[in-house]
Design a protein around this motif. Structure first.
Motif, mmCIF file in Angstrom:
data_model
loop_
_atom_site.group_PDB
_atom_site.id
_atom_site.type_symbol
_atom_site.label_atom_id
_atom_site.label_comp_id
_atom_site.label_asym_id
_atom_site.label_seq_id
_atom_site.Cartn_x
_atom_site.Cartn_y
_atom_site.Cartn_z
ATOM 1 N N MET A 1 0.827 -1.207 0.000
ATOM 2 C CA MET A 1 0.000 0.000 0.000
ATOM 3 C C MET A 1 0.857 1.252 0.000
ATOM 4 S SD MET A 1 -3.476 0.768 1.697
ATOM 5 C CE MET A 1 -4.182 2.373 1.862
ATOM 6 N N SER A 2 2.142 1.074 0.197
ATOM 7 C CA SER A 2 3.054 2.209 0.245
ATOM 8 C C SER A 2 3.022 3.029 -1.043
ATOM 9 C CB SER A 2 4.461 1.697 0.557
ATOM 10 O OG SER A 2 5.426 2.569 0.106
ATOM 11 N N ASN A 3 3.094 2.349 -2.201
ATOM 12 C CA ASN A 3 3.019 3.066 -3.474
ATOM 13 C C ASN A 3 1.662 3.712 -3.667
ATOM 14 O OD1 ASN A 3 5.644 2.513 -4.188
ATOM 15 N ND2 ASN A 3 5.117 0.673 -5.345
ATOM 16 N N ILE A 4 0.607 3.025 -3.238
ATOM 17 C CA ILE A 4 -0.735 3.592 -3.332
ATOM 18 C C ILE A 4 -0.810 4.861 -2.497
ATOM 19 C CG2 ILE A 4 -3.162 3.217 -2.732
ATOM 20 C CD1 ILE A 4 -2.703 0.233 -3.416
ATOM 21 N N ARG A 5 -0.262 4.829 -1.300
ATOM 22 C CA ARG A 5 -0.267 6.018 -0.441
ATOM 23 C C ARG A 5 0.483 7.174 -1.085
ATOM 24 N NH1 ARG A 5 0.257 3.870 5.805
ATOM 25 N NH2 ARG A 5 -1.843 3.008 5.869
ATOM 26 N N GLU A 6 1.633 6.885 -1.670
ATOM 27 C CA GLU A 6 2.385 7.937 -2.367
ATOM 28 C C GLU A 6 1.570 8.510 -3.518
ATOM 29 O OE1 GLU A 6 6.260 6.489 -3.524
ATOM 30 O OE2 GLU A 6 6.636 5.745 -1.490
ATOM 31 N N ASP A 7 0.914 7.632 -4.261
ATOM 32 C CA ASP A 7 0.070 8.088 -5.372
ATOM 33 C C ASP A 7 -1.081 8.960 -4.867
ATOM 34 O OD1 ASP A 7 1.693 6.671 -7.124
ATOM 35 O OD2 ASP A 7 0.272 5.007 -7.371
ATOM 36 N N ALA B 1 -9.263 12.467 13.819
ATOM 37 C CA ALA B 1 -8.792 12.435 12.427
ATOM 38 C C ALA B 1 -7.375 12.993 12.338
ATOM 39 C CB ALA B 1 -9.737 13.223 11.519
ATOM 40 N N MET B 2 -7.101 14.032 13.114
ATOM 41 C CA MET B 2 -5.774 14.640 13.115
ATOM 42 C C MET B 2 -4.732 13.661 13.643
ATOM 43 S SD MET B 2 -4.480 17.761 12.433
ATOM 44 C CE MET B 2 -3.090 17.013 11.615
ATOM 45 N N THR B 3 -5.043 12.970 14.741
ATOM 46 C CA THR B 3 -4.073 12.024 15.305
ATOM 47 C C THR B 3 -3.865 10.819 14.389
ATOM 48 O OG1 THR B 3 -5.768 10.968 16.690
ATOM 49 C CG2 THR B 3 -4.451 12.711 17.714
ATOM 50 N N VAL B 4 -4.931 10.358 13.742
ATOM 51 C CA VAL B 4 -4.793 9.249 12.787
ATOM 52 C C VAL B 4 -3.858 9.669 11.650
ATOM 53 C CG1 VAL B 4 -6.007 7.890 11.022
ATOM 54 C CG2 VAL B 4 -6.960 8.091 13.323
ATOM 55 N N ARG B 5 -4.078 10.848 11.120
ATOM 56 C CA ARG B 5 -3.246 11.347 10.010
ATOM 57 C C ARG B 5 -1.787 11.482 10.439
ATOM 58 N NH1 ARG B 5 -1.911 11.422 4.908
ATOM 59 N NH2 ARG B 5 -1.464 13.468 4.054
ATOM 60 N N LEU B 6 -1.556 12.021 11.627
ATOM 61 C CA LEU B 6 -0.190 12.160 12.130
ATOM 62 C C LEU B 6 0.466 10.776 12.311
ATOM 63 C CD1 LEU B 6 -0.652 15.036 14.723
ATOM 64 C CD2 LEU B 6 0.534 15.171 12.513
ATOM 65 N N ASN B 7 -0.284 9.816 12.797
ATOM 66 C CA ASN B 7 0.234 8.445 12.950
ATOM 67 C C ASN B 7 0.594 7.850 11.588
ATOM 68 O OD1 ASN B 7 0.344 7.873 15.735
ATOM 69 N ND2 ASN B 7 -1.871 7.634 15.796
ATOM 70 N N ILE B 8 -0.279 8.016 10.626
ATOM 71 C CA ILE B 8 -0.028 7.490 9.274
ATOM 72 C C ILE B 8 1.247 8.072 8.690
ATOM 73 C CG2 ILE B 8 -0.864 7.618 6.886
ATOM 74 C CD1 ILE B 8 -3.707 7.220 8.018
ATOM 75 N N LEU B 9 1.447 9.362 8.938
ATOM 76 C CA LEU B 9 2.624 10.043 8.394
ATOM 77 C C LEU B 9 3.873 9.810 9.251
ATOM 78 C CD1 LEU B 9 0.962 13.430 7.346
ATOM 79 C CD2 LEU B 9 1.674 11.537 5.842
ATOM 80 N N GLY B 10 3.701 9.124 10.373
ATOM 81 C CA GLY B 10 4.838 8.866 11.251
ATOM 82 C C GLY B 10 5.307 10.098 12.004
ATOM 83 N N LEU B 11 4.391 11.034 12.226
ATOM 84 C CA LEU B 11 4.737 12.297 12.890
ATOM 85 C C LEU B 11 4.239 12.381 14.325
ATOM 86 C CD1 LEU B 11 3.891 14.654 9.889
ATOM 87 C CD2 LEU B 11 6.166 13.896 10.632
ATOM 88 N N PHE B 12 3.608 11.305 14.812
ATOM 89 C CA PHE B 12 3.040 11.320 16.175
ATOM 90 C C PHE B 12 3.448 10.082 16.916
ATOM 91 C CE2 PHE B 12 -0.717 10.422 18.962
ATOM 92 C CZ PHE B 12 -0.527 11.478 19.833
#
Length: 168
Positions: free
Chosen positions: A1-7, A157-168
């Motif tokens: 899913m990494s490439n999908i996420r980048e896309d 939603a903010m914490t989920v997004r930060l977790n996904i991006l590896g920023l939290f």
């Protein structure tokens, strides 16, 4: 899913740039919908339905309809989610009468392919509302709760997004 996420990151950034909204926060999802000829309406659904996207064959037009009983941040996420279906599954939507999005907190069981599509459009919605470049700038000066308010999204939603991006 990494490439999908980048896309998906690239696609949502492109949509924001094309609509002159990359650094304009919060993202105006209704304006984005209108820019692509999609009408957005509110109506009363039962609590299990967040929204729908459908293709009106008579008018040859897409429509997003959100649950008017939901909180504003939920409506914004639902519109972004439905926009994800438009950008990623447009042809499939034209062949179906309607696509209904039930909340994940319900007991609705989805087949594997549908579940993957829903995860994909949820990722799209998060990336559209909370662009990675914008988050990186905000993180320099703001706490999570402040960033959620600035971006007009829920704290979760903010914490989920930060977790996904590896920023939290």
């Amino acid at each position: 899913m990494s490439n999908i996420r980048e896309d998906l990151e690239d696609l949502t950034t492109e949509i924001l740039v094309d609509n002159d909204m990359l650094y304009k926060v919060p993202v105006n999802v209704i304006s984005i919908a209108k820019a692509y000829g999609i009408d957005v309406y509110e109506t009363e659904f039962n609590n299990e339905i967040s929204g729908i996207i459908r293709y009106d064959k008579e008018r040859e037009k897409y429509e997003i309809i959100v649950n008017k009983n939901n909180a504003w941040v939920r409506k914004r996420f639902t519109i972004a989610h439905e926009l994800g279906h438009y950008f990623l599954h447009r042809d499939m939507l034209k062949n179906n009468d309607i696509h209904v999005d039930a909340l994940y907190r319900t007991a609705v069981q989805l087949d594997t392919q549908t579940n993957e599509r829903e995860k994909e459009v949820d990722y799209f919605a998060g990336a559209l509302l909370m662009n990675e470049k914008v988050i990186e700038k905000l993180m320099q000066n703001y706490e999570i709760s402040d960033m959620a308010k600035i971006l007009d999204v829920s704290y979760s939603a903010m914490t989920v997004r930060l977790n996904i991006l590896g920023l939290f």
